[in-house]
Design a protein around this motif. Structure first.
Motif, PDB file in Angstrom:
ATOM      1  N   ALA A 124       0.936   0.910  -9.616  1.00 52.25           N
ATOM      2  CA  ALA A 124       1.222  -0.457  -9.181  1.00 52.25           C
ATOM      3  C   ALA A 124       2.374  -1.062  -9.960  1.00 52.25           C
ATOM      4  O   ALA A 124       2.645  -0.641 -11.091  1.00 52.25           O
ATOM      5  CB  ALA A 124      -0.031  -1.298  -9.399  1.00 52.25           C
ATOM      6  N   PRO A 125       3.048  -2.068  -9.401  1.00 54.76           N
ATOM      7  CA  PRO A 125       4.029  -2.803 -10.191  1.00 54.76           C
ATOM      8  C   PRO A 125       3.323  -3.507 -11.359  1.00 54.76           C
ATOM      9  O   PRO A 125       2.127  -3.796 -11.289  1.00 54.76           O
ATOM     10  CB  PRO A 125       4.609  -3.819  -9.193  1.00 54.76           C
ATOM     11  CG  PRO A 125       3.668  -3.870  -8.048  1.00 54.76           C
ATOM     12  CD  PRO A 125       2.937  -2.567  -8.021  1.00 54.76           C
TER      13      PRO A 125
ATOM     14  N   LYS B  96      -8.868  -1.342  -7.973  1.00 52.29           N
ATOM     15  CA  LYS B  96      -9.291  -0.979  -6.605  1.00 52.29           C
ATOM     16  C   LYS B  96      -8.324   0.037  -5.996  1.00 52.29           C
ATOM     17  O   LYS B  96      -8.728   0.997  -5.344  1.00 52.29           O
ATOM     18  CB  LYS B  96      -9.354  -2.231  -5.717  1.00 52.29           C
ATOM     19  CG  LYS B  96     -10.584  -3.098  -5.950  1.00 52.29           C
ATOM     20  CD  LYS B  96     -10.568  -4.268  -4.975  1.00 52.29           C
ATOM     21  CE  LYS B  96     -11.818  -5.121  -5.140  1.00 52.29           C
ATOM     22  NZ  LYS B  96     -11.760  -6.348  -4.324  1.00 52.29           N
ATOM     23  N   LEU B  97      -7.028  -0.202  -6.196  1.00 49.27           N
ATOM     24  CA  LEU B  97      -6.016   0.684  -5.594  1.00 49.27           C
ATOM     25  C   LEU B  97      -6.016   2.052  -6.277  1.00 49.27           C
ATOM     26  O   LEU B  97      -5.843   3.084  -5.613  1.00 49.27           O
ATOM     27  CB  LEU B  97      -4.625   0.042  -5.652  1.00 49.27           C
ATOM     28  CG  LEU B  97      -4.442  -1.213  -4.782  1.00 49.27           C
ATOM     29  CD1 LEU B  97      -3.016  -1.715  -4.842  1.00 49.27           C
ATOM     30  CD2 LEU B  97      -4.835  -0.965  -3.335  1.00 49.27           C
ATOM     31  N   HIS B  98      -6.226   2.076  -7.579  1.00 48.46           N
ATOM     32  CA  HIS B  98      -6.285   3.371  -8.271  1.00 48.46           C
ATOM     33  C   HIS B  98      -7.487   4.184  -7.809  1.00 48.46           C
ATOM     34  O   HIS B  98      -7.398   5.405  -7.655  1.00 48.46           O
ATOM     35  CB  HIS B  98      -6.293   3.193  -9.796  1.00 48.46           C
ATOM     36  CG  HIS B  98      -4.912   3.166 -10.359  1.00 48.46           C
ATOM     37  ND1 HIS B  98      -4.108   4.294 -10.429  1.00 48.46           N
ATOM     38  CD2 HIS B  98      -4.153   2.142 -10.836  1.00 48.46           C
ATOM     39  CE1 HIS B  98      -2.930   3.965 -10.934  1.00 48.46           C
ATOM     40  NE2 HIS B  98      -2.925   2.667 -11.192  1.00 48.46           N
TER      41      HIS B  98
ATOM     42  N   ASP C 173      -5.333  -7.031 -12.540  1.00 48.29           N
ATOM     43  CA  ASP C 173      -6.171  -5.878 -12.937  1.00 48.29           C
ATOM     44  C   ASP C 173      -7.184  -5.463 -11.878  1.00 48.29           C
ATOM     45  O   ASP C 173      -7.393  -4.275 -11.642  1.00 48.29           O
ATOM     46  CB  ASP C 173      -6.929  -6.195 -14.238  1.00 48.29           C
ATOM     47  CG  ASP C 173      -5.992  -6.106 -15.433  1.00 48.29           C
ATOM     48  OD1 ASP C 173      -4.834  -5.702 -15.214  1.00 48.29           O
ATOM     49  OD2 ASP C 173      -6.412  -6.450 -16.553  1.00 48.29           O
ATOM     50  N   ILE C 174      -7.821  -6.456 -11.239  1.00 46.41           N
ATOM     51  CA  ILE C 174      -8.891  -6.121 -10.273  1.00 46.41           C
ATOM     52  C   ILE C 174      -8.301  -5.326  -9.107  1.00 46.41           C
ATOM     53  O   ILE C 174      -8.806  -4.267  -8.738  1.00 46.41           O
ATOM     54  CB  ILE C 174      -9.584  -7.409  -9.752  1.00 46.41           C
ATOM     55  CG1 ILE C 174     -10.235  -8.144 -10.934  1.00 46.41           C
ATOM     56  CG2 ILE C 174     -10.630  -7.078  -8.690  1.00 46.41           C
ATOM     57  CD1 ILE C 174     -10.740  -9.535 -10.588  1.00 46.41           C
TER      58      ILE C 174
ATOM     59  N   ALA D  50       0.841  -1.216   0.000  1.00 45.04           N
ATOM     60  CA  ALA D  50       0.000   0.000   0.000  1.00 45.04           C
ATOM     61  C   ALA D  50       0.869   1.258   0.000  1.00 45.04           C
ATOM     62  O   ALA D  50       0.599   2.223  -0.737  1.00 45.04           O
ATOM     63  CB  ALA D  50      -0.923   0.001   1.222  1.00 45.04           C
ATOM     64  N   MET D  51       1.947   1.235   0.814  1.00 39.64           N
ATOM     65  CA  MET D  51       2.835   2.401   0.911  1.00 39.64           C
ATOM     66  C   MET D  51       3.601   2.604  -0.400  1.00 39.64           C
ATOM     67  O   MET D  51       3.792   3.741  -0.841  1.00 39.64           O
ATOM     68  CB  MET D  51       3.796   2.236   2.100  1.00 39.64           C
ATOM     69  CG  MET D  51       3.113   2.442   3.453  1.00 39.64           C
ATOM     70  SD  MET D  51       4.045   1.733   4.846  1.00 39.64           S
ATOM     71  CE  MET D  51       5.504   2.750   4.878  1.00 39.64           C
ATOM     72  N   GLU D  52       4.027   1.506  -1.017  1.00 43.74           N
ATOM     73  CA  GLU D  52       4.745   1.623  -2.298  1.00 43.74           C
ATOM     74  C   GLU D  52       3.816   2.164  -3.386  1.00 43.74           C
ATOM     75  O   GLU D  52       4.216   2.990  -4.202  1.00 43.74           O
ATOM     76  CB  GLU D  52       5.332   0.262  -2.699  1.00 43.74           C
ATOM     77  CG  GLU D  52       6.578  -0.067  -1.882  1.00 43.74           C
ATOM     78  CD  GLU D  52       7.164  -1.436  -2.152  1.00 43.74           C
ATOM     79  OE1 GLU D  52       6.474  -2.291  -2.750  1.00 43.74           O
ATOM     80  OE2 GLU D  52       8.317  -1.654  -1.732  1.00 43.74           O
ATOM     81  N   PHE D  53       2.576   1.702  -3.361  1.00 42.76           N
ATOM     82  CA  PHE D  53       1.583   2.181  -4.329  1.00 42.76           C
ATOM     83  C   PHE D  53       1.397   3.694  -4.174  1.00 42.76           C
ATOM     84  O   PHE D  53       1.342   4.440  -5.148  1.00 42.76           O
ATOM     85  CB  PHE D  53       0.258   1.448  -4.107  1.00 42.76           C
ATOM     86  CG  PHE D  53      -0.727   1.668  -5.223  1.00 42.76           C
ATOM     87  CD1 PHE D  53      -0.720   0.852  -6.345  1.00 42.76           C
ATOM     88  CD2 PHE D  53      -1.646   2.702  -5.169  1.00 42.76           C
ATOM     89  CE1 PHE D  53      -1.612   1.063  -7.391  1.00 42.76           C
ATOM     90  CE2 PHE D  53      -2.544   2.923  -6.199  1.00 42.76           C
ATOM     91  CZ  PHE D  53      -2.526   2.102  -7.318  1.00 42.76           C
ATOM     92  N   LEU D  54       1.335   4.133  -2.914  1.00 44.55           N
ATOM     93  CA  LEU D  54       1.163   5.563  -2.625  1.00 44.55           C
ATOM     94  C   LEU D  54       2.378   6.369  -3.082  1.00 44.55           C
ATOM     95  O   LEU D  54       2.258   7.450  -3.676  1.00 44.55           O
ATOM     96  CB  LEU D  54       0.949   5.735  -1.113  1.00 44.55           C
ATOM     97  CG  LEU D  54       0.648   7.128  -0.574  1.00 44.55           C
ATOM     98  CD1 LEU D  54      -0.601   7.707  -1.223  1.00 44.55           C
ATOM     99  CD2 LEU D  54       0.450   7.084   0.949  1.00 44.55           C
TER     100      LEU D  54
END
Length: 327
Positions: A44-45, A55-57, A50-51, A35-39
């Motif tokens: 995302a890597p 969700k993270l985007h 895709d799902i 989550a922190m890396e995504f932020l």
């Protein structure tokens, strides 16, 4: 009531971590790292499915991360890590209490304020919370180093430092093995307590046990004195029983030879889970031709951190002690 920025960011980290945790079936701390890396990377890597990516985007669209102060980021991450550690079964997954980190930072500031440039090292950095707390209180130009052996904790600490915009060079290694680093001006550390399993490495230390396993916390003190400059300071969070154990005579003799004891600050037991986990802060200065022991070391019993009046009194006494202490 409106949420503080720390609560808002913690809420985002917690919800996003839970989404990852449920999707990937990973432990909380590993999911928090994702989550922190995504932020941090705002994306995302490539190998993320895709799902989860979608969700993270959509979660990312709900937060304006660039509006947060570094100290708020540190506190929100700390809350999320603490939540993850509650569920973690690993004994080394314990964080230095916030109040203790602030006292270490206060001492670091007082002892180094006449230096314009400063090199700081935490040999056992965990999630880097102690080190980043200290860095938040130092005003000079600081170069920081940290070492951690646990793979989960070092991943967390690297991304933690990145999100706080703190430049720290990390070593992923057993911190009792040699480092490729020149001696530093200041060492801060909260040492793990217990026996060190690698007898071959322990043999390289004067403070190894005469028989049986050596105490890791003793070896760490010796290791710290190897990587500190002459006249440099060490601010170490150590077990309360440090000078009362079966190997403490050897430790005492070693310290008398190599360091001045500048102070011992006993922390309130209420800051720790139980009495046997109680710790103190040991402040040392490495001996050199130009140093001498203080006339009177700084000996303090900290009151409960919740008692604001008693805390103000003690800080007043400590400030007066520093005024009379000639480096």
């Amino acid at each position: 009531m409106e949420k503080s920025s720390v609560e808002t960011l913690f809420g985002w980290l917690d919800e996003t971590t839970t989404i990852i945790q449920q999707h990937l079936n990973e432990p909380y701390l590993e999911s928090l790292t994702i989550a922190m890396e995504f932020l941090f990377y705002e994306g995302a890597p490539e190998d993320m499915d895709d799902i989860l990516n979608r969700k993270l985007h959509s979660a990312l669209a709900n937060i304006d991360f660039h509006s947060y102060e570094a100290e708020d980021v540190r506190k929100a991450i700390q809350l999320a890590i603490l939540k993850g550690m509650k569920d973690s079964t690993q004994q080394q997954h314990v964080m230095t209490p916030e109040s203790v980190g602030l006292i270490v930072g206060y001492l670091a500031d007082k002892l180094t304020k006449d230096k314009e440039e400063l090199r700081v090292f935490d040999l056992v950095s965990g999630t880097a919370n102690l080190l980043t707390t200290v860095l938040g209180q130092l005003k000079q130009n600081v170069t920081a180093y940290a070492s951690e052996v646990d793979p989960t904790l070092i991943q967390l600490s690297v991304i933690n430092a990145n999100l706080q915009k703190k430049e720290i060079e990390f070593f992923h290694q057993d911190s009792l093995r040699p480092f490729l680093i020149d001696p530093v001006d200041l060492i801060v550390a909260d040492f793990p307590v217990g026996y060190y399993p690698d007898e071959i490495v322990a043999n390289e230390y004067q403070l190894k046990a005469d028989t049986g396993n050596s105490y890791a916390h003793h070896l760490f003190i010796e290791q710290s004195l190897r990587y500190i400059k002459d006249a440099g300071y060490l601010i170490l969070v150590v077990p309360e029983f440090l000078f009362d154990s079966d190997q403490s005579d050897k430790l005492h003799a070693y310290l008398q030879e190599h360091a001045h004891i500048i102070g011992v600050i006993r922390l309130p037991e209420t800051a720790f889970k139980s009495e046997k986990n109680a710790k103190s802060i040991l402040v040392l200065q490495k001996k050199s031709a130009s140093t001498s022991a203080p006339k009177q070391p700084l000996l303090v019993q900290m009151p409960s951190f919740k008692n604001a009046n008693a805390m103000a009194d003690i800080l007043g006494q400590m400030n007066r002690w520093f005024e009379s202490y000639q480096h």
